[in-house]
Design an enzyme around this catalytic site. Structure first.
Site, short mmCIF file in Angstrom:
data_model
loop_
_atom_site.label_atom_id
_atom_site.label_comp_id
_atom_site.label_asym_id
_atom_site.label_seq_id
_atom_site.Cartn_x
_atom_site.Cartn_y
_atom_site.Cartn_z
N GLU A 1 42.43 40.01 -21.08
CA GLU A 1 42.47 39.52 -19.70
C GLU A 1 43.85 39.65 -19.08
O GLU A 1 44.87 39.71 -19.77
CB GLU A 1 42.00 38.05 -19.67
N HIS B 1 32.66 38.49 -20.79
CA HIS B 1 32.33 37.53 -21.84
C HIS B 1 31.47 36.38 -21.30
O HIS B 1 31.43 36.12 -20.09
CB HIS B 1 33.61 36.96 -22.45
#
Length: 213
Positions: free
Chosen positions: A102, A27
């Site tokens: 994550e 990201h």
């Protein structure tokens, strides 16, 4: 600066007829990345630099060839990056894949990377910290599932630094020299059957694009 690591001959990407290409993209940048704070499962949004990095990643992916779909971690910083990439590639809205979220850093989340390093040096038990092997297991399983759903296609999967690092280490790649996966960087894998292999990876020399998560 962009550096290509592990370059393969062009034919290596298309040698297997039913191979699925999966581009793992970290990201874009968040304010916590700039502050070097541990993000993990904390839902931190992209900043303006991060949105620009997502747009730039879409341009680089477009130059690599045709892509058929975008999937993403459900965390906002990844989902928004994925949406920007999908728009840039003219693809439908990204599909969320929870297993691409994550690594969970538990009690470390919100701390600076320096504070995290100090606790590590003291061998302090960290409540809620997910093991890297657990991250690799769920991520590899997700990649195999993506390939099964999209056989022979080229898929962009937007995820996080901890996930990408766990996957690359699992595949035998060395840890990045900086110790971090750069925001907006692309790391291409190939999946054939139940085998995931490394194709190529980008590395950036960008001090502001580091940080956990």
């Amino acid at each position: 600066m962009i550096v290509r690591l592990g370059q393969y001959p062009a034919h290596a990407r298309v040698s297997a007829r039913r191979a699925t290409a999966i581009a793992l993209v970290r990201h874009g940048q968040t304010d916590w990345n700039v502050q070097r704070r541990v993000q993990g499962s904390t839902d931190v949004p992209l900043n303006a630099t991060g949105r620009a990095q997502a747009a730039a990643a879409a341009e680089r992916l477009a130059a690599e060839g045709s892509w058929h779909a975008v999937v993403s971690s459900p965390l906002a910083r990844a989902a928004d990056t994925a949406s920007l990439i999908a728009d840039g590639l003219g693809l439908p809205a990204p599909e969320p894949v929870p297993a691409l979220a994550e690594r969970r850093y538990g009690a470390l989340e919100g701390l600076s990377t320096a504070e995290r390093a100090r606790l590590r040096s003291l061998s302090v038990y960290v409540r809620g910290l997910e093991s890297r092997s657990s991250v690799a297991d769920r991520a590899i399983s997700a990649l195999l599932g993506i390939a099964e759903t999209h056989p022979g296609r080229s898929i962009v999967a937007v995820t996080h630094g901890g996930v990408i690092q766990a996957v690359l280490l699992h595949l035998g790649l060395p840890k990045p020299g900086s110790g971090a996966i750069a925001n907006g960087s692309v790391h291409e894998l190939r999946v054939v059957g139940d085998r995931v292999s490394f194709v190529w990876s980008e590395a950036y020399d960008d001090a502001e694009s580091t940080g956990t998560g």
